[in-house]
Design a protein around this motif. Structure first.
Motif, PDB file in Angstrom:
ATOM      1  N   TYR A   4       0.824  -1.204   0.000  1.00 53.74           N
ATOM      2  CA  TYR A   4       0.000   0.000   0.000  1.00 53.74           C
ATOM      3  C   TYR A   4       0.862   1.261   0.000  1.00 53.74           C
ATOM      4  CZ  TYR A   4      -3.962   2.997   1.353  1.00 53.74           C
ATOM      5  OH  TYR A   4      -4.942   3.970   1.400  1.00 53.74           O
ATOM      6  N   ASP A   5       2.023   1.177   0.650  1.00 51.23           N
ATOM      7  CA  ASP A   5       2.914   2.335   0.754  1.00 51.23           C
ATOM      8  C   ASP A   5       4.074   2.265  -0.231  1.00 51.23           C
ATOM      9  OD1 ASP A   5       4.269   0.217   1.873  1.00 51.23           O
ATOM     10  OD2 ASP A   5       4.768   1.232   3.760  1.00 51.23           O
ATOM     11  N   ALA A   6       3.917   1.492  -1.304  1.00 48.83           N
ATOM     12  CA  ALA A   6       5.009   1.305  -2.271  1.00 48.83           C
ATOM     13  C   ALA A   6       5.404   2.628  -2.921  1.00 48.83           C
ATOM     14  CB  ALA A   6       4.585   0.303  -3.337  1.00 48.83           C
ATOM     15  N   ASP A   7       6.686   2.903  -2.931  1.00 51.46           N
ATOM     16  CA  ASP A   7       7.205   4.121  -3.548  1.00 51.46           C
ATOM     17  C   ASP A   7       6.893   4.135  -5.038  1.00 51.46           C
ATOM     18  OD1 ASP A   7       8.256   5.018  -1.164  1.00 51.46           O
ATOM     19  OD2 ASP A   7      10.262   4.205  -1.532  1.00 51.46           O
ATOM     20  N   GLY A   8       6.349   5.247  -5.492  1.00 49.92           N
ATOM     21  CA  GLY A   8       6.115   5.424  -6.911  1.00 49.92           C
ATOM     22  C   GLY A   8       4.868   4.755  -7.449  1.00 49.92           C
ATOM     23  N   LEU A   9       4.044   4.162  -6.574  1.00 48.29           N
ATOM     24  CA  LEU A   9       2.840   3.466  -7.020  1.00 48.29           C
ATOM     25  C   LEU A   9       1.596   4.235  -6.607  1.00 48.29           C
ATOM     26  CD1 LEU A   9       1.405   0.900  -8.192  1.00 48.29           C
ATOM     27  CD2 LEU A   9       1.450  -0.006  -5.846  1.00 48.29           C
ATOM     28  N   ASN A  10       0.722   4.520  -7.561  1.00 50.08           N
ATOM     29  CA  ASN A  10      -0.607   5.046  -7.259  1.00 50.08           C
ATOM     30  C   ASN A  10      -1.477   3.837  -6.983  1.00 50.08           C
ATOM     31  OD1 ASN A  10      -3.166   6.124  -7.155  1.00 50.08           O
ATOM     32  ND2 ASN A  10      -3.059   7.184  -9.123  1.00 50.08           N
ATOM     33  N   PHE A  11      -1.704   3.524  -5.723  1.00 54.04           N
ATOM     34  CA  PHE A  11      -2.321   2.264  -5.335  1.00 54.04           C
ATOM     35  C   PHE A  11      -3.690   2.061  -5.973  1.00 54.04           C
ATOM     36  CE2 PHE A  11      -4.468  -0.740  -2.526  1.00 54.04           C
ATOM     37  CZ  PHE A  11      -3.473  -1.677  -2.286  1.00 54.04           C
ATOM     38  N   VAL A  12      -4.507   3.101  -6.052  1.00 54.49           N
ATOM     39  CA  VAL A  12      -5.865   2.954  -6.585  1.00 54.49           C
ATOM     40  C   VAL A  12      -5.981   3.414  -8.037  1.00 54.49           C
ATOM     41  CG1 VAL A  12      -6.922   3.169  -4.315  1.00 54.49           C
ATOM     42  CG2 VAL A  12      -6.624   5.204  -5.737  1.00 54.49           C
ATOM     43  N   GLY A  13      -4.881   3.817  -8.642  1.00 52.99           N
ATOM     44  CA  GLY A  13      -4.934   4.260 -10.028  1.00 52.99           C
ATOM     45  C   GLY A  13      -5.451   3.170 -10.956  1.00 52.99           C
ATOM     46  N   ASP A  14      -6.434   3.498 -11.788  1.00 55.89           N
ATOM     47  CA  ASP A  14      -7.031   2.593 -12.785  1.00 55.89           C
ATOM     48  C   ASP A  14      -7.875   1.486 -12.170  1.00 55.89           C
ATOM     49  OD1 ASP A  14      -5.935   3.968 -14.969  1.00 55.89           O
ATOM     50  OD2 ASP A  14      -4.052   2.857 -14.800  1.00 55.89           O
ATOM     51  N   MET A  15      -8.173   1.538 -10.879  1.00 60.18           N
ATOM     52  CA  MET A  15      -9.061   0.545 -10.271  1.00 60.18           C
ATOM     53  C   MET A  15     -10.511   0.833 -10.638  1.00 60.18           C
ATOM     54  SD  MET A  15      -7.928  -0.250  -6.345  1.00 60.18           S
ATOM     55  CE  MET A  15      -6.399  -1.129  -5.977  1.00 60.18           C
ATOM     56  N   GLY A  16     -11.333  -0.213 -10.602  1.00 59.65           N
ATOM     57  CA  GLY A  16     -12.765  -0.045 -10.751  1.00 59.65           C
ATOM     58  C   GLY A  16     -13.348   0.644  -9.532  1.00 59.65           C
ATOM     59  N   LEU A  17     -14.530   1.201  -9.684  1.00 64.16           N
ATOM     60  CA  LEU A  17     -15.129   2.043  -8.651  1.00 64.16           C
ATOM     61  C   LEU A  17     -15.308   1.313  -7.322  1.00 64.16           C
ATOM     62  CD1 LEU A  17     -16.404   4.722  -7.842  1.00 64.16           C
ATOM     63  CD2 LEU A  17     -18.597   3.866  -8.744  1.00 64.16           C
ATOM     64  N   MET A  18     -15.745   0.057  -7.340  1.00 67.74           N
ATOM     65  CA  MET A  18     -15.990  -0.660  -6.086  1.00 67.74           C
ATOM     66  C   MET A  18     -14.729  -0.751  -5.240  1.00 67.74           C
ATOM     67  SD  MET A  18     -18.595  -3.751  -7.157  1.00 67.74           S
ATOM     68  CE  MET A  18     -18.682  -4.345  -5.461  1.00 67.74           C
ATOM     69  N   ASN A  19     -13.594  -1.010  -5.872  1.00 68.44           N
ATOM     70  CA  ASN A  19     -12.354  -1.095  -5.111  1.00 68.44           C
ATOM     71  C   ASN A  19     -11.891   0.271  -4.627  1.00 68.44           C
ATOM     72  OD1 ASN A  19     -12.234  -3.838  -5.259  1.00 68.44           O
ATOM     73  ND2 ASN A  19     -10.259  -3.932  -6.286  1.00 68.44           N
ATOM     74  N   ILE A  20     -12.060   1.282  -5.456  1.00 68.83           N
ATOM     75  CA  ILE A  20     -11.690   2.636  -5.036  1.00 68.83           C
ATOM     76  C   ILE A  20     -12.466   3.029  -3.782  1.00 68.83           C
ATOM     77  CG2 ILE A  20     -11.851   5.075  -5.657  1.00 68.83           C
ATOM     78  CD1 ILE A  20     -11.210   4.297  -8.524  1.00 68.83           C
ATOM     79  N   ILE A  21     -13.747   2.712  -3.745  1.00 64.18           N
ATOM     80  CA  ILE A  21     -14.582   3.076  -2.601  1.00 64.18           C
ATOM     81  C   ILE A  21     -14.061   2.450  -1.317  1.00 64.18           C
ATOM     82  CG2 ILE A  21     -16.863   2.735  -1.566  1.00 64.18           C
ATOM     83  CD1 ILE A  21     -18.040   3.099  -4.372  1.00 64.18           C
TER      84      ILE A  21
END
Length: 325
Positions: free
Chosen positions: A160-177
């Motif tokens: 979750y705290d990975a350097d340089g990673l947008n963790f929720v980038g390009d996820m579907g809405l249910m996961n983003i929520i």
């Protein structure tokens, strides 16, 4: 999120000793998909598990997605069991009949997995993880390096705290929520997860795909509308039958500091990820591919989260075994 592929007995060192071939012991109970067993962990907790495949086959410890359970999904495991692999599934704490363990970490679940392997008398095994099961598989590989001789990752999350990673980038809405609820406190998190869990429990298995539209590219939706979709829904229904504790605990274990360095895993790692994955976007697979020294990464341009795994587990295990042999 998982709304959530050689000759017999000679798969590159995946083996068990004679002691490990004894009959699986434990308290049994019925499920919608056969008999599950319960292992007493000795501290008042039990761990629910199941074993499928040849008694003397190479052992694969499988870590399910979020939500999920030990109930075997036949259409997913068939390609492995037909090759002679012995698949061990289990319900993480809080799912199915496994005792809830508030505040559990990836390392805690890895220790429970080691206890299960001890109970079954397994000397060597491969650990596999799909979706949120991927980090748990890596934790087991790090915690049990003498026995976990290979790691298979299917659509796995990165830290979750990975350097340089947008963790929720390009996820579907249910996961983003659900992941964005983390910033709003425990009450908001419980509200979101309880609502999602209730929707899964109340849906007809054949209707789950429509509820997950934001997470599914066409290639995944087609699979979820078939046999796998019904079996997967049964698996999740069992995991959530007594509530959403497992899902809540999973979310926190996944997004908390992992407590181990994935780069320290010494066993060969095979990583598979679909470029069209909207549950766990391909950026997670790319990050892991760049940070795991022993990894061989496979990115399928037309693959999704489900299609990357269903129907090909056995072939992927064979490729891992070839590296180990």
């Amino acid at each position: 999120m998982q709304f959530d592929a050689a000759s017999h007995g000679k798969k590159g060192g995946l083996s068990k000793s004679g002691a490990g071939r004894r009959a699986v012991m434990g308290r049994g109970h019925s499920s919608a998909n056969g008999t599950l067993k319960s292992l007493d962990l000795g501290d008042g907790r039990v761990l629910e598990y199941a074993v499928r495949g040849e008694d003397d086959g190479p052992v694969v410890l499988f870590h399910h997605g979020m939500p999920g359970s030990a109930v075997p999904v036949g259409s997913f495991f068939h390609s492995a069991t037909e090759r002679g692999y012995r698949i061990v599934t289990y319900s993480r704490p809080g799912y199915g009949a496994s005792t809830s363990t508030p505040g559990r970490t990836l390392a805690d679940t890895a220790e429970a997995s080691r206890a299960l392997m001890d109970h079954l008398g397994v000397d060597r095994y491969v650990v596999a993880g799909w979706s949120s099961g991927g980090p748990h598989a890596m934790a087991t590989g790090a915690a049990d390096p003498q026995r976990a001789s290979g790691v298979l990752l299917l659509g796995s999350f990165a830290p979750y705290d990975a350097d340089g990673l947008n963790f929720v980038g390009d996820m579907g809405l249910m996961n983003i929520i659900q992941f964005r609820a983390l910033a709003r406190g425990e009450e908001a998190q419980r509200a979101v997860i309880s609502q999602m869990a209730a929707a899964i429990r109340e849906e007809n298995p054949a209707e789950v795909a429509s509820a997950m539209a934001s997470l599914l590219p066409t290639v995944d939706a087609m699979m979820l509308n078939g046999t796998y979709g019904v079996e997967s829904a049964v698996n999740m229904h069992h995991g959530l039958a007594d509530g959403y504790a497992g899902w809540f605990e999973d979310l926190h274990a996944l997004t908390a500091p992992w407590g181990f360095d994935p780069a320290g895993i010494t066993a060969p790692i095979e990583l598979w990820h679909g470029a069209m994955d909207r549950m766990v976007p391909v950026a997670h697979g790319a990050w892991l591919a760049a940070h795991l020294p022993t990894v061989r990464a496979h990115i399928e341009n037309k693959g999704g989260h489900i299609s990357i795994a269903v129907g090909s587990l056995g072939e992927k295990l064979d490729q891992l075994a070839a590296r180990m042999g």
